[in-house]
Enzyme design. Structure first.
Site, mmCIF file in Angstrom:
data_model
loop_
_atom_site.group_PDB
_atom_site.id
_atom_site.type_symbol
_atom_site.label_atom_id
_atom_site.label_comp_id
_atom_site.label_asym_id
_atom_site.label_seq_id
_atom_site.Cartn_x
_atom_site.Cartn_y
_atom_site.Cartn_z
ATOM 1 N N PRO A 162 -3.036 1.832 1.002
ATOM 2 C CA PRO A 162 -2.310 0.990 1.958
ATOM 3 C C PRO A 162 -1.895 1.691 3.257
ATOM 4 O O PRO A 162 -0.701 1.912 3.514
ATOM 5 C CB PRO A 162 -1.088 0.538 1.147
ATOM 6 C CG PRO A 162 -0.835 1.687 0.223
ATOM 7 C CD PRO A 162 -2.185 2.251 -0.125
ATOM 8 N N CYS A 163 -2.857 1.998 4.097
ATOM 9 C CA CYS A 163 -2.536 2.604 5.386
ATOM 10 C C CYS A 163 -1.730 1.662 6.271
ATOM 11 O O CYS A 163 -1.095 2.098 7.236
ATOM 12 C CB CYS A 163 -3.798 3.080 6.092
ATOM 13 S SG CYS A 163 -5.071 1.824 6.291
ATOM 14 N N HIS A 164 -1.721 0.358 5.930
ATOM 15 C CA HIS A 164 -0.927 -0.593 6.713
ATOM 16 C C HIS A 164 0.567 -0.382 6.522
ATOM 17 O O HIS A 164 1.375 -0.911 7.292
ATOM 18 C CB HIS A 164 -1.302 -2.035 6.331
ATOM 19 C CG HIS A 164 -1.070 -2.369 4.893
ATOM 20 N ND1 HIS A 164 -2.008 -2.095 3.905
ATOM 21 C CD2 HIS A 164 -0.012 -2.935 4.256
ATOM 22 C CE1 HIS A 164 -1.538 -2.503 2.729
ATOM 23 N NE2 HIS A 164 -0.334 -3.001 2.922
#
Length: 358
Positions: A317-319
């Site tokens: 989850p780089c978001h």
């Protein structure tokens, strides 16, 4: 940073009252007409059961709605730059047209200037917007009972195989070159915020990206070079599994991902990606916080680069990484998607009751 949108009932009351305090805060899609509007639109008000609310115009376009000609929601708040207004007018006149950069230049505009102006105002380029309008129109035709072939033609693909042909070019292989090579499989996964492409072998998932991500072609080439494998359309067990897990995630039922992952990256990147997976659903981390979490607090910029190089969206989850001031910063799938994912996860965490999902 994370703004909690008012309830749909509150937004509907604002729509009925044409309350200017809500202008630009959300947009309404009318399912009976296929049109989306500002909440202050002067058009006849739809029934409550015929409306859907969206945070951004991009989400409206992705959902297949077309902009209202009366309230002109694509103009946003404040007067747009003249070139933006001119191109939006042109797009309204010809939403089915397959717009190209040469068309923009032929109208007397500099392509790079147009690109910057649209990204400043909408978070997407004019050509990206035109593509969404075209696809949205095709979706509307399908909903009206048109054939798939007709919808494909309206979307700008000259044949039923056109879409796959475009991705075949991305994957860089022809049937004649596949003989004797190890094989990776690639297939589409539909999501509420746009299609993703998944690439996997028999054992693990290597790539999961939104199709608009500019780095996708580079990621594919790196994977092919590293593995010596060809890529062909098809399914493998990891793709089936991640599709089921994504369905549960987007439905708000679970944020647990058990599919085996094999992202291609350096040992440092792998460290960062492991840190990303430790960020709890419904929360965010800063780049400096992530650097400290992996035991390398001075490597803030390197962490940012590794975050941007992540080839497996949503699952890694780089978001969930934001700027030091809480700003959204960049996201390869588009800032509107980053905002959507964070808000979706916030609601999942709140809905859990016993605490955030992990």
């Amino acid at each position: 940073m994370l703004f909690e949108r008012p309830s749909d009932d509150t937004l509907y009351d604002a729509l009925i009252a044409r309350d200017p305090g809500y202008d630009g805060l959300a947009y309404v899609g009318v399912t009976s007409t296929g049109i989306f509007c500002r909440l202050t639109c002067a058009a006849r008000k739809p029934k409550r059961e015929n409306v859907r609310f969206f945070d951004t115009t991009a989400e409206c376009l992705h959902a297949g709605f077309r902009p209202c000609r009366r309230c002109r929601p694509m103009m946003g708040t404040g007067a747009p730059e003249p070139l933006v207004a001119t191109l939006l007018d042109a797009l309204d006149r010809e939403p089915e047209r397959r717009w190209l950069e040469v068309d923009v230049v032929a109208m007397g505009f500099d392509a790079s200037t147009v690109r910057r102006a649209f990204r400043r105002r909408f978070g997407m380029s004019f050509l990206e917007m035109a593509r969404l309008r075209r696809i949205g129109k095709a979706v509307a035709h399908l909903a009206e009972g048109d054939s798939v072939v007709d919808a494909q033609l309206d979307a700008g693909f000259s044949s039923g195989s056109g879409f796959r042909a475009a991705v075949t070019r991305l994957l860089g292989e022809t049937p004649a070159r596949l003989r004797g090579k190890a094989m990776l499989k690639a297939d589409w996964i539909e999501t509420p915020i746009g299609p993703m492409i998944a690439i996997a072998d028999l054992h693990a998932l290597h790539i999961l990206e939104f199709l608009e991500r500019k780095a996708l072609a580079t990621e594919v080439r790196k994977l092919q070079a590293a593995t010596g494998s060809a890529i062909a359309f098809g399914r493998s067990a990891p793709i089936d599994r991640i599709e089921a897990e994504l369905a549960a995630y987007f439905a708000g039922r679970s944020a647990d991902f058990a599919t085996r992952l094999a992202p291609l990256g350096t040992s440092f990147e792998q460290q960062v990606w492991g840190g990303l997976r430790r960020i709890t659903v419904g929360t965010t981390a800063t780049y400096s916080g992530l650097a400290a979490d992996i035991g390398n607090p001075a490597a803030v910029r390197a962490v940012g680069r590794a975050n941007g190089a992540n080839p497996i969206a949503v699952v890694i989850p780089c978001h969930r990484v934001v700027g030091a001031a809480g700003d959204l910063t960049g996201y390869g799938g588009g800032l509107w998607r980053k905002r959507w994912l964070l808000e979706h996860e916030r609601r999942m965490a709140v809905g859990r009751g016993a605490g955030p999902l992990s």
